[in-house]
Design an enzyme around this catalytic site. Structure first.
Site: not given
Ligand code: AMP
Length: 290
Positions: A40, A64, A192, A37
């Protein structure tokens, strides 16, 4: 709009980085689990600000997830992820390894764990979660050999744990934390959020509203007693019948230990997690105490 190269094996990934470095290029890494989204994509753009070349890894990391969590249901959308990354113009490579590339000997025996600061907040509600995160990130560092790795401060505890791991393991990589990217109504973007029913989606912004309320108490009204602040956040969240609190805590940003009185001039982390239906959402605010 250049389509990023997709690399799926560790040896080719490492060779690519080494080739780029020989050309004098710095390399940034953005680890993700896909279902991308705008949050990312912002991390990818931030990586491109600091580095000549950018890798986004997409890997739904089984270690994880705890038993009964959403590993099987977690969205896997590599085609649309790759289109979104192409549009940013910021990304050179998508590293999308199979499980066998990351865990080459099958059942994993080698773990990286960060004691203490991984034990509470999300660590206590999701035992083993951070061990999975630190292990996969260490492995991605070993394979991708980045100069800079970019993470979201939405997962603030994760960021502080990874900083500690990087310092103590001596990885030659600089970590960059990027502020949370939000929907118009304040809800932190998250892969999510797609689990939310329309009613839960309407209710979920209360998590951000509660953090804002706490920030106001600290910054505008000078409240320094964490019990009072946390109680108000819990009370506000309690007004929403679709919200089930997992935790709300005010902690020190270095130790992640709960704070009692907030010291002027300190930086504190207000951390929260709550269920809306089956979706567990987290949100955080880092507050400079005046
Ligand atoms: P995930 O794929 O959700 O595990 O997240 C991958 C990376 O994206 C991690 O470093 C998260 O902290 C970051 N991330 C996820 N959602 C957001 C958001 N809304 N704003 C900034 N970074 C995000």
């Amino acid at each position: 709009m250049a389509q990023p190269l997709i690399i799926t094996d560790a040896a080719s990934m490492r060779a690519w980085t080494r080739h780029e470095r020989q050309q004098g290029h710095s390399v940034g890494l953005v680890p993700t689990m896909g279902a991308l989204h705008e949050g990312h994509l912002t991390l990818a753009r931030e990586a491109a600000v600091d580095c000549d070349r950018v890798i986004v890894s997409v890997f739904v990391n089984p270690t994880q997830f705890g038993p009964g969590e959403d590993y099987d249901a977690y969205p896997r959308t590599l085609d649309s992820d790759s289109k979104k990354l192409a549009v940013t113009g910021a990304v050179d490579v998508i590293f999308a390894p199979s499980e066998a590339e990351i865990y080459p000997l099958g059942a994993n025996l080698t773990w990286v764990t960060v004691d203490q600061i991984g034990d509470h907040l999300c660590g206590s509600s999701r035992p083993g979660h951070f061990r999975g995160v630190t292990t996969i990130v260490a492995r991605l560092f070993a394979i991708c050999e980045p100069d800079v790795a970019v993470f979201g401060l939405k997962d603030a505890q994760q960021f502080f744990i990874l900083k500690r791991m990087t310092a103590e393991m001596g990885f030659a990589v600089t970590l960059k934390g990027v502020p949370t990217v939000r929907e118009g109504d304040g809800l932190a973007m998250s892969s999510r959020n797609r689990y939310l029913s329309p009613e839960e989606r309407s209710a979920a912004p209360i998590l951000y509203a509660a953090l804002q309320e706490a920030r106001d108490q600290i910054v505008e009204r000078g409240v320094r007693d964490s019990v009072t602040i946390v109680a108000e956040v819990r009370e506000l969240l309690g007004t929403e019948p679709l919200c089930r609190i997992d935790y709300v805590q005010l902690v020190d940003t270095q130790t992640l230990q709960p704070l009692h009185n907030l010291a002027s001039g300190s930086k504190v982390l207000l951390a929260s997690a709550a269920f809306f239906g089956s979706a567990r959402l987290i949100d955080n605010a880092i507050v400079d105490v005046p």
